[in-house]
Scaffold this motif. Structure first.
Motif, PDB file in Angstrom:
ATOM      1  N   GLY A  79      45.121  52.492  41.499  1.00  0.00           N
ATOM      2  CA  GLY A  79      44.882  52.194  42.907  1.00  0.00           C
ATOM      3  C   GLY A  79      44.306  50.832  43.203  1.00  0.00           C
ATOM      4  N   ILE A  80      44.300  49.909  42.222  1.00  0.00           N
ATOM      5  CA  ILE A  80      43.709  48.582  42.415  1.00  0.00           C
ATOM      6  C   ILE A  80      44.812  47.571  42.698  1.00  0.00           C
ATOM      7  N   ASN A  81      44.577  46.715  43.678  1.00  0.00           N
ATOM      8  CA  ASN A  81      45.449  45.579  43.933  1.00  0.00           C
ATOM      9  C   ASN A  81      45.045  44.467  42.967  1.00  0.00           C
ATOM     10  N   MET A  82      45.735  44.400  41.817  1.00  0.00           N
ATOM     11  CA  MET A  82      45.296  43.536  40.733  1.00  0.00           C
ATOM     12  C   MET A  82      45.357  42.055  41.100  1.00  0.00           C
ATOM     13  N   ALA A  83      46.330  41.668  41.926  1.00  0.00           N
ATOM     14  CA  ALA A  83      46.420  40.261  42.306  1.00  0.00           C
ATOM     15  C   ALA A  83      45.185  39.832  43.104  1.00  0.00           C
ATOM     16  N   GLU A  84      44.808  40.654  44.093  1.00  0.00           N
ATOM     17  CA  GLU A  84      43.619  40.350  44.882  1.00  0.00           C
ATOM     18  C   GLU A  84      42.347  40.467  44.052  1.00  0.00           C
ATOM     19  N   PHE A  85      42.309  41.456  43.161  1.00  0.00           N
ATOM     20  CA  PHE A  85      41.108  41.636  42.340  1.00  0.00           C
ATOM     21  C   PHE A  85      40.905  40.453  41.390  1.00  0.00           C
ATOM     22  N   THR A  86      41.984  39.947  40.794  1.00  0.00           N
ATOM     23  CA  THR A  86      41.879  38.795  39.907  1.00  0.00           C
ATOM     24  C   THR A  86      41.365  37.573  40.648  1.00  0.00           C
ATOM     25  N   ARG A  87      41.849  37.395  41.890  1.00  0.00           N
ATOM     26  CA  ARG A  87      41.387  36.265  42.692  1.00  0.00           C
ATOM     27  C   ARG A  87      39.903  36.409  43.040  1.00  0.00           C
ATOM     28  N   ALA A  88      39.471  37.630  43.356  1.00  0.00           N
ATOM     29  CA  ALA A  88      38.070  37.853  43.693  1.00  0.00           C
ATOM     30  C   ALA A  88      37.167  37.730  42.468  1.00  0.00           C
ATOM     31  N   PHE A  89      37.649  38.180  41.312  1.00  0.00           N
ATOM     32  CA  PHE A  89      36.822  38.123  40.101  1.00  0.00           C
ATOM     33  C   PHE A  89      36.614  36.687  39.646  1.00  0.00           C
ATOM     34  N   SER A  90      37.595  35.831  39.855  1.00  0.00           N
ATOM     35  CA  SER A  90      37.456  34.437  39.423  1.00  0.00           C
ATOM     36  C   SER A  90      36.283  33.749  40.106  1.00  0.00           C
ATOM     37  N   GLY A  91      35.927  34.183  41.316  1.00  0.00           N
ATOM     38  CA  GLY A  91      34.781  33.605  42.011  1.00  0.00           C
ATOM     39  C   GLY A  91      33.461  34.198  41.583  1.00  0.00           C
ATOM     40  N   GLN A  92      33.499  35.304  40.806  1.00  0.00           N
ATOM     41  CA  GLN A  92      32.278  35.966  40.362  1.00  0.00           C
ATOM     42  C   GLN A  92      32.115  35.911  38.844  1.00  0.00           C
ATOM     43  N   SER A  93      32.894  35.085  38.167  1.00  0.00           N
ATOM     44  CA  SER A  93      32.887  35.092  36.700  1.00  0.00           C
ATOM     45  C   SER A  93      31.598  34.563  36.112  1.00  0.00           C
ATOM     46  N   ASN A  94      30.787  33.850  36.886  1.00  0.00           N
ATOM     47  CA  ASN A  94      29.529  33.328  36.370  1.00  0.00           C
ATOM     48  C   ASN A  94      28.338  34.202  36.730  1.00  0.00           C
TER      49      ASN A  94
END
Length: 461
Positions: free
Chosen positions: A47-62
């Protein structure tokens, strides 16, 4: 003069390893269990929108998610079923250990309960793991749903995500226990070790690509490699360092024999706290940072009296002076706190007195406890300084190179310590196998001598 055990350990070779069939089975079981774990880190949460999740995670990787992703072997970045990894279990273990030192019924259970008490505390740890996993999985699923990262939001998604993530943590907890009992090394440590090692090739590849593209000066790249090797050597040296206290046992008469009179050593490690202080310190620092980052993504919704939040969020990130100062202070604090929980001078002094042991020149009882506390405090200062230096080296590199490079001191500390513990366990298994071989040979020689004696007796008659 080397002891028999040291002589056997010095004579170990590949031939001794090839004959240790039980060790082969343990190693294969450990390898198979870690392969199962790595496969689970690639199974995405439904149930995860992986494209949007990858974009959001890149801003929280630190932030806190980047640290969780490092320990989970990239499972958070892929939002896999093992995304929580063993963090709830580790937190539950630390909480139960803390409660076992301050809560009287659990302290009595830990000291006087024996094997049954230990099993009861382990059961409490499992129950608390379920609770913490449910809380964390609910927070993750609710945050993803509110951020628009879910294909079909609703209560069904939250319940299914909570069940999946909690089940993944419980499976890893069970898998770690199986590795501990049937494999090599501590199961939980091996799983975290496998997760960290899995992301090392990509980290090294990214570093080399930055050097080939000119983002990093070749001299700086060589300096980073030299610092890495020096850090590993420094960690090995400090982890093997210990203060040995001489313990003497008096002679006593048992029947017509004089027993005792021997001496031994009580080893006090320089780093008694292990890797718990940097994990706790980074978690407590990065958690508010991640929350502030989420708030700062919508500056229009921040009230006027909270306009200072984005600036604090910037300062509490890797490589900034405020983060490094708070990081060092919290590492030192948790090192002393966890050491005081792991090693109790009063309890150790009482055990020495109970078994007749004493430190030469120190009276048993209270004076021994005071001396142990004095020595432990002095070596803990060195241990806290050592952990702080190892964990701040990456922060200094980040301050010079920016967030494009991240060199985890905590991850290297875990990898080196787990490797050392695993090698020590392999050597102990080989040593036990060598002893078994010597015992079998001695029995065969004794049996052959007895048979020869019987034959000579019959011939004489």
């Amino acid at each position: 003069m080397a002891s028999a055990a040291e002589q056997l350990a010095a004579n170990m070779n590949f031939g001794a390893f090839s004959k240790a069939t039980d060790l082969h089975k343990r190693l294969l079981f450990t390898l198979g269990a870690l392969i199962v774990y790595r496969l689970g880190t690639y199974v995405p949460l439904p149930g995860i929108n992986m494209a949007e999740f990858t974009r959001a995670f890149s801003g929280q990787s630190n932030g806190i998610f980047g640290m969780m992703n490092m320990f989970a072997g990239g499972a958070v970045q892929r939002m896999a079923v093992f995304a929580l990894n063993l963090m709830p279990y580790i937190s539950a273990s630390i909480i139960i250990q803390l409660m076992g030192s301050v809560y009287a019924p659990w302290e009595k259970l830990r000291k006087e309960g024996g094997e049954a008490g230990r099993k009861q505390l382990n059961q409490y740890t499992r129950y608390l793991t379920v609770v913490l996993a449910l809380i964390q999985s609910f927070g993750i699923s609710a945050a993803m749903q509110s951020s628009g990262l879910v294909l079909q939001p609703g209560i069904f998604f939250i319940i299914s995500s909570m069940a999946t993530l909690t089940g993944g943590t419980l499976f890893l907890m069970w898998l770690g226990e199986q590795i501990t009992s049937r494999g090599i090394g501590n199961g939980s440590s091996m799983i975290i070790f496998a997760g960290i090692v899995a992301v090392l090739p990509s980290t090294v590849g990214r570093l080399l690509s930055m050097g080939s593209t000119g983002d990093i000066n070749p001299a700086m790249l060589i300096l980073i490699m030299a610092v890495l090797v020096a850090t590993i050597v420094f960690i090995v040296f400090m982890e093997r360092s210990q203060r040995r206290l001489l313990v003497q046992y008096p002679k006593r008469q048992v029947g017509n024999r004089i027993m005792g009179g021997e001496s031994s050593f009580m080893p006090l490690k320089v780093n008694t706290a292990g890797v718990i202080p940097p994990i706790f310190a980074s978690s407590l620092l990065l958690m508010p940072t991640s929350i502030l980052t989420f708030v700062g993504q919508n500056p229009d919704k921040i009230p006027s009296w909270l306009q200072w939040l984005p600036s604090i969020s910037t300062q509490l990130t890797h490589g900034h002076p405020v983060f490094m100062i708070l990081y060092a202070i919290m590492i030192i604090f948790f090192t002393f706190l966890y050491t005081s929980l792991v090693f109790n001078p009063d309890e150790t002094a009482e055990n020495l007195r109970k078994y007749g042991g004493f430190l030469p020149g120190i009276r048993p009882g209270k004076r021994t406890a005071e001396y142990l506390d004095f020595v432990l405090t002095r070596i803990t200062v060195l241990g806290a300084a050592y952990i702080t230096i190892v964990c701040l080296l990456p922060e200094l590199l980040i301050a010079q190179m920016g967030n494009s490079f991240y060199f985890g001191g905590t991850s290297i500390l875990i990898v080196v310590t787990v490797t050392m513990d695993t090698v020590a366990q392999i050597q102990s298994h080989l040593l036990a196998h060598q002893y078994d071989g010597l015992i079998k040979k001695s029995k065969m020689k004794t049996g052959s001598k007895g048979a020869a004696t019987g034959t000579r007796g019959r011939i004489g008659r």
